[in-house]
Design a protein around this motif. Structure first.
Motif, mmCIF file in Angstrom:
data_model
loop_
_atom_site.group_PDB
_atom_site.id
_atom_site.type_symbol
_atom_site.label_atom_id
_atom_site.label_comp_id
_atom_site.label_asym_id
_atom_site.label_seq_id
_atom_site.Cartn_x
_atom_site.Cartn_y
_atom_site.Cartn_z
ATOM 1 N N MET A 12 0.830 -1.210 0.000
ATOM 2 C CA MET A 12 0.000 0.000 0.000
ATOM 3 C C MET A 12 0.866 1.262 0.000
ATOM 4 O O MET A 12 0.571 2.238 -0.703
ATOM 5 C CB MET A 12 -0.938 -0.014 1.210
ATOM 6 N N LEU A 13 1.942 1.249 0.787
ATOM 7 C CA LEU A 13 2.858 2.394 0.799
ATOM 8 C C LEU A 13 3.520 2.587 -0.560
ATOM 9 O O LEU A 13 3.643 3.717 -1.057
ATOM 10 C CB LEU A 13 3.929 2.200 1.869
ATOM 11 N N PHE A 14 3.956 1.478 -1.144
ATOM 12 C CA PHE A 14 4.623 1.561 -2.447
ATOM 13 C C PHE A 14 3.667 2.138 -3.501
ATOM 14 O O PHE A 14 4.050 2.998 -4.304
ATOM 15 C CB PHE A 14 5.099 0.182 -2.894
ATOM 16 N N THR A 15 2.421 1.664 -3.498
ATOM 17 C CA THR A 15 1.429 2.160 -4.465
ATOM 18 C C THR A 15 1.220 3.664 -4.306
ATOM 19 O O THR A 15 1.201 4.416 -5.294
ATOM 20 C CB THR A 15 0.089 1.429 -4.277
ATOM 21 N N ILE A 87 3.072 14.720 3.688
ATOM 22 C CA ILE A 87 1.652 14.886 4.028
ATOM 23 C C ILE A 87 0.842 13.649 3.652
ATOM 24 O O ILE A 87 0.073 13.118 4.465
ATOM 25 C CB ILE A 87 1.070 16.139 3.330
ATOM 26 N N TYR A 88 1.010 13.174 2.413
ATOM 27 C CA TYR A 88 0.218 12.034 1.943
ATOM 28 C C TYR A 88 0.570 10.749 2.695
ATOM 29 O O TYR A 88 -0.310 9.994 3.108
ATOM 30 C CB TYR A 88 0.409 11.834 0.433
ATOM 31 N N ASN A 89 1.880 10.498 2.855
ATOM 32 C CA ASN A 89 2.284 9.286 3.566
ATOM 33 C C ASN A 89 1.830 9.311 5.028
ATOM 34 O O ASN A 89 1.347 8.305 5.555
ATOM 35 C CB ASN A 89 3.802 9.111 3.495
ATOM 36 N N PHE A 90 2.006 10.460 5.673
ATOM 37 C CA PHE A 90 1.634 10.576 7.077
ATOM 38 C C PHE A 90 0.127 10.364 7.259
ATOM 39 O O PHE A 90 -0.312 9.584 8.110
ATOM 40 C CB PHE A 90 2.045 11.947 7.609
ATOM 41 N N THR A 91 -0.657 11.062 6.459
ATOM 42 C CA THR A 91 -2.118 10.948 6.559
ATOM 43 C C THR A 91 -2.576 9.528 6.279
ATOM 44 O O THR A 91 -3.406 8.961 7.018
ATOM 45 C CB THR A 91 -2.797 11.918 5.574
ATOM 46 N N PHE A 92 -2.032 8.941 5.223
ATOM 47 C CA PHE A 92 -2.412 7.579 4.847
ATOM 48 C C PHE A 92 -2.055 6.581 5.943
ATOM 49 O O PHE A 92 -2.886 5.759 6.353
ATOM 50 C CB PHE A 92 -1.709 7.196 3.542
ATOM 51 N N ALA A 93 -0.807 6.663 6.434
ATOM 52 C CA ALA A 93 -0.345 5.699 7.435
ATOM 53 C C ALA A 93 -1.152 5.793 8.726
ATOM 54 O O ALA A 93 -1.583 4.779 9.281
ATOM 55 C CB ALA A 93 1.144 5.922 7.725
ATOM 56 N N PHE A 97 -3.287 2.342 8.536
ATOM 57 C CA PHE A 97 -2.555 1.243 9.156
ATOM 58 C C PHE A 97 -3.136 0.771 10.496
ATOM 59 O O PHE A 97 -3.305 -0.441 10.701
ATOM 60 C CB PHE A 97 -1.082 1.597 9.309
ATOM 61 N N PRO A 98 -3.446 1.672 11.435
ATOM 62 C CA PRO A 98 -4.040 1.182 12.683
ATOM 63 C C PRO A 98 -5.330 0.399 12.452
ATOM 64 O O PRO A 98 -5.586 -0.609 13.128
ATOM 65 C CB PRO A 98 -4.306 2.474 13.472
ATOM 66 N N LEU A 99 -6.130 0.852 11.500
ATOM 67 C CA LEU A 99 -7.381 0.166 11.199
ATOM 68 C C LEU A 99 -7.123 -1.240 10.649
ATOM 69 O O LEU A 99 -7.750 -2.218 11.077
ATOM 70 C CB LEU A 99 -8.187 0.996 10.187
#
Length: 441
Positions: A12-15, A87-93, A97-99
């Motif tokens: 997911m991070l790579f995408t 911004i995008y990585n932080f928000t996404f993670a 990820f916790p979910l």
């Protein structure tokens, strides 16, 4: 479970990063560095995956650490590092990820069938260790019966509760079946928790293995599940561990890594080393460096160096650091929590007296005492002492004999199972230990 979650997270991070950068190599590197930061803060430990709030906190801090590492590459790839990456990585993670981890945890709890063990051993001897294993595996490993076996008794249990097809089919069709107290549960496997009792039924165990019964051994299980070697397990399987520790040798490849890490670290830290030296000099005069004999590899003493963090005082008696809190300098109160006083040990690593990863070097008087009081204490000196280590990130500071035994169990695990992958894990989790102020560095 943990491996699958890591793979899903990385994909997911790579995408996401590929959409942002449109560069496969950069996306692979960025995703890996962020994933390493998240891994370093133990997001994938089962005990942390069940708590949503803790998952969010650990994801936030781990992602930030990943960003810090990414910034080190700015000189080489400035065109691919911008605020959108962060911004995008932080928000996404933080949102996703916790979910995912909570969902995976709940699926694991619901779908993973427990394994019931027949234990060849005495409950009063190893019951507490097996209970710890049950808790660590979220009760997916259950130790339902202990026997001090005779071949006849063992044969009866195996035939009726392991090899009996009716019981096995019934359990297979109803994985959530709860047995009443007066009903004996099925048994899936045999666990040998006492090598001396095993000798009484060794021919029978060989026969059961040939008939498809899985037989496991306590040393393998505690190392896999607890990531330590409890002293009483080492004593019970004394011959096995004596042979294992006798074969331990330092790796030449590890020495190359030590030289590289210590050289780079000393270059980067040199301005801070100078500033710390000046502050100590102004606050409490000379000496700036604290030197003390510590026990090294193969019980050869060496002189260890660190910044002096305590007021000058005659030190003729070995003491635990917890007994000397009143002597801590003002700069020491800043250095000690984040381990800055230990940074001079990069010199000890460079000259070959220490390694970056290994059991912490102990005072000579304590080593002499513990060699008499704690079985297998000698084994921690089969490798070079380290600036950080498995025991340091997994256990608290040891100020009593019992705590020292507990801490030794982690050192023994590292000495026996040391490899490059484990070293990398320790290095990553050291960051978490320093930030979280946990363990004993």
């Amino acid at each position: 479970m943990k491996r699958l979650v890591k793979i899903i997270d990385y994909i997911m991070l790579f995408t996401l990063n590929y959409i942002i950068t449109e560069n496969i190599i950069i996306s692979l590197i960025f995703s890996l560095l962020i994933e390493l930061g998240i891994y370093a803060f133990r997001n994938y430990d089962k005990e942390h995956m069940k708590n949503y709030n803790e998952q969010i906190i650990r994801t936030i801090v781990g992602t930030i650490i990943g960003f810090v590492i990414i910034l080190l590459f700015y000189v080489f790839i400035p065109q691919h590092i911008n605020r959108f990456i962060f911004i995008y990585n932080f928000t996404f993670a933080v949102i996703v990820f916790p979910l995912i981890h909570i969902i995976e945890y709940k699926i694991y709890i619901k779908r993973k069938s427990p394994i019931n063990y027949l234990v060849i051993g005495r409950e009063e001897e190893m019951g507490d260790i097996l209970e710890e294993i049950s808790k660590k595996t979220l009760n997916k490993k259950r130790f339902v019966e202990f026997i001090n076996p005779s071949p006849t008794r063992l044969d009866k249990i195996v035939e009726e509760r392991i090899l009996n097809e009716d019981i096995r089919d019934k359990a297979r069709n109803n994985k959530t079946q709860k047995y009443k107290k007066n009903v004996e549960p099925k048994i899936d496997r045999i666990l040998v928790a006492d090598p001396y009792l095993e000798e009484l039924v060794k021919p029978k165990l060989k026969e059961y293995k040939s008939r498809g019964v899985q037989v496991e051994y306590l040393p393998n299980m505690v190392e896999k599940e607890l990531k330590r070697i409890p002293i009483k397990v080492a004593e019970k399987f004394k011959e096995y561990y004596e042979v294992a520790f006798e074969q331990i040798e330092e790796s030449p490849g590890k020495r190359i890594l030590d030289i590289l890490i210590s050289t780079v670290s000393l270059i980067i830290l040199s301005p801070f080393l100078l500033i710390i030296s000046l502050i100590i000099l102004l606050e409490d005069k000379l000496p700036i460096v604290f030197k003390q004999e510590r026990m090294g590899i193969n019980e050869n003493p060496f002189l260890m160096h660190k910044f002096r963090s305590m007021k000058n005082e005659d030190k003729t008696k070995a003491k635990f650091a917890s007994d000397e809190q009143h002597r801590i300098l003002k700069i020491g109160k800043i250095m000690r929590p984040i381990r800055l006083d230990e940074t001079l040990q990069f010199f000890d690593i460079l000259r070959g007296a220490m390694s970056f990863v290994g059991p912490r070097p102990e005072q000579l008087k304590f080593v002499e005492e513990y060699n008499e009081l704690i079985p297998f204490y000698y084994a921690r000196h089969k490798l070079k002492p380290g600036l950080t280590g498995w025991a340091q990130i997994m256990y608290q500071y040891a100020a009593t004999l019992e705590q020292s035994k507990e801490k030794l169990s982690y050192d023994l695990y590292y000495v026996k199972n040391r490899n490059s992958v484990l070293d990398i894990q320790i290095i990553l989790k050291t960051v978490e230990a320093v930030v979280w102020k946990r363990g004993a560095m």
